[in-house]
Design a protein around this motif. Structure first.
Motif, PDB file in Angstrom:
ATOM      1  N   SER A 177      58.705   0.223 147.464  1.00  0.00           N
ATOM      2  CA  SER A 177      59.273   1.522 147.102  1.00  0.00           C
ATOM      3  C   SER A 177      58.832   1.875 145.686  1.00  0.00           C
ATOM      4  O   SER A 177      59.060   1.105 144.747  1.00  0.00           O
ATOM      5  N   PHE A 178      58.215   3.050 145.538  1.00  0.00           N
ATOM      6  CA  PHE A 178      57.843   3.520 144.204  1.00  0.00           C
ATOM      7  C   PHE A 178      59.065   3.953 143.403  1.00  0.00           C
ATOM      8  O   PHE A 178      59.023   3.991 142.185  1.00  0.00           O
ATOM      9  N   ILE A 179      60.151   4.301 144.131  1.00  0.00           N
ATOM     10  CA  ILE A 179      61.298   4.877 143.412  1.00  0.00           C
ATOM     11  C   ILE A 179      62.390   3.846 143.070  1.00  0.00           C
ATOM     12  O   ILE A 179      63.158   4.071 142.144  1.00  0.00           O
ATOM     13  N   ALA A 180      62.431   2.728 143.805  1.00  0.00           N
ATOM     14  CA  ALA A 180      63.513   1.742 143.582  1.00  0.00           C
ATOM     15  C   ALA A 180      63.677   1.328 142.118  1.00  0.00           C
ATOM     16  O   ALA A 180      64.810   1.241 141.632  1.00  0.00           O
ATOM     17  N   PRO A 181      62.567   1.089 141.375  1.00  0.00           N
ATOM     18  CA  PRO A 181      62.738   0.627 139.985  1.00  0.00           C
ATOM     19  C   PRO A 181      63.412   1.643 139.069  1.00  0.00           C
ATOM     20  O   PRO A 181      63.922   1.270 138.014  1.00  0.00           O
ATOM     21  N   VAL A 182      63.426   2.933 139.450  1.00  0.00           N
ATOM     22  CA  VAL A 182      64.060   3.934 138.585  1.00  0.00           C
ATOM     23  C   VAL A 182      65.393   4.434 139.167  1.00  0.00           C
ATOM     24  O   VAL A 182      65.970   5.403 138.687  1.00  0.00           O
ATOM     25  N   CYS A 183      65.853   3.762 140.239  1.00  0.00           N
ATOM     26  CA  CYS A 183      67.142   4.114 140.848  1.00  0.00           C
ATOM     27  C   CYS A 183      68.215   3.119 140.402  1.00  0.00           C
ATOM     28  O   CYS A 183      67.906   2.007 139.974  1.00  0.00           O
ATOM     29  N   LEU A 184      69.489   3.546 140.549  1.00  0.00           N
ATOM     30  CA  LEU A 184      70.607   2.638 140.265  1.00  0.00           C
ATOM     31  C   LEU A 184      70.563   1.446 141.188  1.00  0.00           C
ATOM     32  O   LEU A 184      70.831   0.320 140.801  1.00  0.00           O
ATOM     33  N   GLY A 185      70.290   1.719 142.468  1.00  0.00           N
ATOM     34  CA  GLY A 185      70.239   0.676 143.479  1.00  0.00           C
ATOM     35  C   GLY A 185      69.750   1.242 144.789  1.00  0.00           C
ATOM     36  O   GLY A 185      69.515   2.448 144.900  1.00  0.00           O
ATOM     37  N   VAL A 186      69.626   0.352 145.774  1.00  0.00           N
ATOM     38  CA  VAL A 186      69.088   0.730 147.081  1.00  0.00           C
ATOM     39  C   VAL A 186      70.051   0.270 148.169  1.00  0.00           C
ATOM     40  O   VAL A 186      70.531  -0.871 148.131  1.00  0.00           O
ATOM     41  N   ILE A 187      70.349   1.165 149.125  1.00  0.00           N
ATOM     42  CA  ILE A 187      71.176   0.780 150.276  1.00  0.00           C
ATOM     43  C   ILE A 187      70.374   1.113 151.526  1.00  0.00           C
ATOM     44  O   ILE A 187      70.008   2.276 151.751  1.00  0.00           O
ATOM     45  N   ALA A 188      70.086   0.091 152.324  1.00  0.00           N
ATOM     46  CA  ALA A 188      69.216   0.284 153.479  1.00  0.00           C
ATOM     47  C   ALA A 188      69.700  -0.558 154.648  1.00  0.00           C
ATOM     48  O   ALA A 188      70.211  -1.671 154.458  1.00  0.00           O
ATOM     49  N   GLY A 189      69.557  -0.005 155.845  1.00  0.00           N
ATOM     50  CA  GLY A 189      69.774  -0.807 157.046  1.00  0.00           C
ATOM     51  C   GLY A 189      71.103  -0.590 157.740  1.00  0.00           C
ATOM     52  O   GLY A 189      71.382  -1.224 158.754  1.00  0.00           O
ATOM     53  N   PHE A 190      71.917   0.328 157.227  1.00  0.00           N
ATOM     54  CA  PHE A 190      73.249   0.516 157.808  1.00  0.00           C
ATOM     55  C   PHE A 190      73.394   1.841 158.549  1.00  0.00           C
ATOM     56  O   PHE A 190      74.517   2.317 158.759  1.00  0.00           O
ATOM     57  N   GLY A 191      72.269   2.434 158.940  1.00  0.00           N
ATOM     58  CA  GLY A 191      72.332   3.716 159.646  1.00  0.00           C
ATOM     59  C   GLY A 191      73.020   4.757 158.774  1.00  0.00           C
ATOM     60  O   GLY A 191      72.848   4.763 157.557  1.00  0.00           O
ATOM     61  N   LYS A 192      73.861   5.587 159.415  1.00  0.00           N
ATOM     62  CA  LYS A 192      74.512   6.653 158.628  1.00  0.00           C
ATOM     63  C   LYS A 192      75.447   6.078 157.568  1.00  0.00           C
ATOM     64  O   LYS A 192      75.725   6.725 156.556  1.00  0.00           O
ATOM     65  N   ASP A 193      75.933   4.846 157.787  1.00  0.00           N
ATOM     66  CA  ASP A 193      76.795   4.232 156.775  1.00  0.00           C
ATOM     67  C   ASP A 193      76.072   4.000 155.445  1.00  0.00           C
ATOM     68  O   ASP A 193      76.707   3.894 154.399  1.00  0.00           O
ATOM     69  N   SER A 194      74.730   3.923 155.484  1.00  0.00           N
ATOM     70  CA  SER A 194      73.988   3.779 154.220  1.00  0.00           C
ATOM     71  C   SER A 194      74.331   4.930 153.283  1.00  0.00           C
ATOM     72  O   SER A 194      74.499   4.742 152.076  1.00  0.00           O
ATOM     73  N   TYR A 195      74.444   6.150 153.853  1.00  0.00           N
ATOM     74  CA  TYR A 195      74.753   7.326 153.027  1.00  0.00           C
ATOM     75  C   TYR A 195      76.187   7.253 152.489  1.00  0.00           C
ATOM     76  O   TYR A 195      76.447   7.605 151.345  1.00  0.00           O
ATOM     77  N   LEU A 196      77.113   6.816 153.364  1.00  0.00           N
ATOM     78  CA  LEU A 196      78.525   6.767 152.950  1.00  0.00           C
ATOM     79  C   LEU A 196      78.724   5.694 151.876  1.00  0.00           C
ATOM     80  O   LEU A 196      79.454   5.898 150.903  1.00  0.00           O
ATOM     81  N   LEU A 197      78.031   4.565 152.044  1.00  0.00           N
ATOM     82  CA  LEU A 197      78.103   3.500 151.032  1.00  0.00           C
ATOM     83  C   LEU A 197      77.500   3.980 149.718  1.00  0.00           C
ATOM     84  O   LEU A 197      78.021   3.689 148.628  1.00  0.00           O
ATOM     85  N   ALA A 198      76.405   4.731 149.823  1.00  0.00           N
ATOM     86  CA  ALA A 198      75.739   5.257 148.615  1.00  0.00           C
ATOM     87  C   ALA A 198      76.680   6.199 147.870  1.00  0.00           C
ATOM     88  O   ALA A 198      76.778   6.152 146.640  1.00  0.00           O
ATOM     89  N   LEU A 199      77.372   7.047 148.619  1.00  0.00           N
ATOM     90  CA  LEU A 199      78.300   7.990 147.985  1.00  0.00           C
ATOM     91  C   LEU A 199      79.395   7.240 147.234  1.00  0.00           C
ATOM     92  O   LEU A 199      79.708   7.541 146.080  1.00  0.00           O
ATOM     93  N   ARG A 200      79.966   6.221 147.887  1.00  0.00           N
ATOM     94  CA  ARG A 200      81.049   5.457 147.241  1.00  0.00           C
ATOM     95  C   ARG A 200      80.536   4.725 146.000  1.00  0.00           C
ATOM     96  O   ARG A 200      81.206   4.677 144.960  1.00  0.00           O
ATOM     97  N   ALA A 201      79.325   4.155 146.101  1.00  0.00           N
ATOM     98  CA  ALA A 201      78.752   3.422 144.956  1.00  0.00           C
ATOM     99  C   ALA A 201      78.480   4.373 143.794  1.00  0.00           C
ATOM    100  O   ALA A 201      78.801   4.066 142.636  1.00  0.00           O
ATOM    101  N   LEU A 202      77.925   5.540 144.099  1.00  0.00           N
ATOM    102  CA  LEU A 202      77.605   6.504 143.049  1.00  0.00           C
ATOM    103  C   LEU A 202      78.884   7.062 142.423  1.00  0.00           C
ATOM    104  O   LEU A 202      79.006   7.165 141.201  1.00  0.00           O
ATOM    105  N   TYR A 203      79.855   7.375 143.296  1.00  0.00           N
ATOM    106  CA  TYR A 203      81.136   7.907 142.821  1.00  0.00           C
ATOM    107  C   TYR A 203      81.804   6.911 141.870  1.00  0.00           C
ATOM    108  O   TYR A 203      82.289   7.262 140.795  1.00  0.00           O
ATOM    109  N   SER A 204      81.799   5.639 142.286  1.00  0.00           N
ATOM    110  CA  SER A 204      82.468   4.631 141.482  1.00  0.00           C
ATOM    111  C   SER A 204      81.743   4.461 140.139  1.00  0.00           C
ATOM    112  O   SER A 204      82.390   4.358 139.086  1.00  0.00           O
ATOM    113  N   ARG A 205      80.427   4.494 140.137  1.00  0.00           N
ATOM    114  CA  ARG A 205      79.684   4.388 138.873  1.00  0.00           C
ATOM    115  C   ARG A 205      79.963   5.572 137.962  1.00  0.00           C
ATOM    116  O   ARG A 205      80.237   5.430 136.775  1.00  0.00           O
ATOM    117  N   LEU A 206      79.935   6.779 138.558  1.00  0.00           N
ATOM    118  CA  LEU A 206      80.136   7.995 137.755  1.00  0.00           C
ATOM    119  C   LEU A 206      81.562   8.077 137.217  1.00  0.00           C
ATOM    120  O   LEU A 206      81.781   8.494 136.086  1.00  0.00           O
TER     121      LEU A 206
END
Ligand code: DQA
Length: 147
Positions: free
Chosen positions: A114-143
């Motif tokens: 991934s060209f973008i992973a090194p400049v992202c907070l983190g990567v969530i992959a492999g959980f189907g639509k739950d990847s998006y929901l997990l990403a939202l919770r992770a981003l929300y909690s960080r922010l």
């Protein structure tokens, strides 16, 4: 809190696109779930999809001025090819979570980088639509911790 949810090329075909890999949910239904989870958390989720790399680059570049606090990004195939997306993420300086429906590490070799992973907070992959929901919770909690 205002979150930008960006989806890249071919993701408009979710629902019928290789359902064995990407599942049978449409992009509209996944987006709806992420937005309703956002409402529960108290944040607005604005969703956009494009097949055009430059459009994604522009949306990322404009995101701070548009008042977004962070980005959830499924760059799809551009993940593995785009220096321009990586530079846009770095340039805008907002926290970005990279997401994938499939586990890219268990697929073809060309999807492992991934060209973008090194400049992202983190990567969530492999959980189907739950990847998006997990990403939202992770981003929300960080922010929320930062505010
Ligand atoms: C994807 C994985 C990418 O390798 C692929 O090009 C996609 C979708 C995913 O969500 O699993 O289009 O980003």
């Amino acid at each position: 809190m205002k979150i930008l949810l960006l989806n890249g090329p071919n993701l408009q075909l979710l629902g019928t696109r290789e359902p064995g890999i990407y599942g049978s949910d449409t992009l509209a239904s996944i987006t709806g779930e992420v937005q309703s989870c956002g409402r529960e958390l108290g944040c607005e989720v604005v969703a956009r999809q494009s097949n055009i790399e430059g459009e994604l680059v522009t949306w990322i570049g404009d995101s701070r001025q548009e008042g977004f606090d962070g980005i959830i990004l499924n760059a799809a195939a551009y993940t593995h090819t785009s220096v321009a997306l990586r530079d846009a993420i770095k340039a805008v300086g907002l926290p970005v979570v990279e997401v994938h429906l499939s586990n890219t590490a268990s697929r073809e070799e060309f999807r492992h980088h991934s060209f973008i992973a090194p400049v992202c907070l983190g990567v969530i992959a492999g959980f189907g639509k739950d990847s998006y929901l997990l990403a939202l919770r992770a981003l929300y909690s960080r922010l929320s911790r930062e505010k």
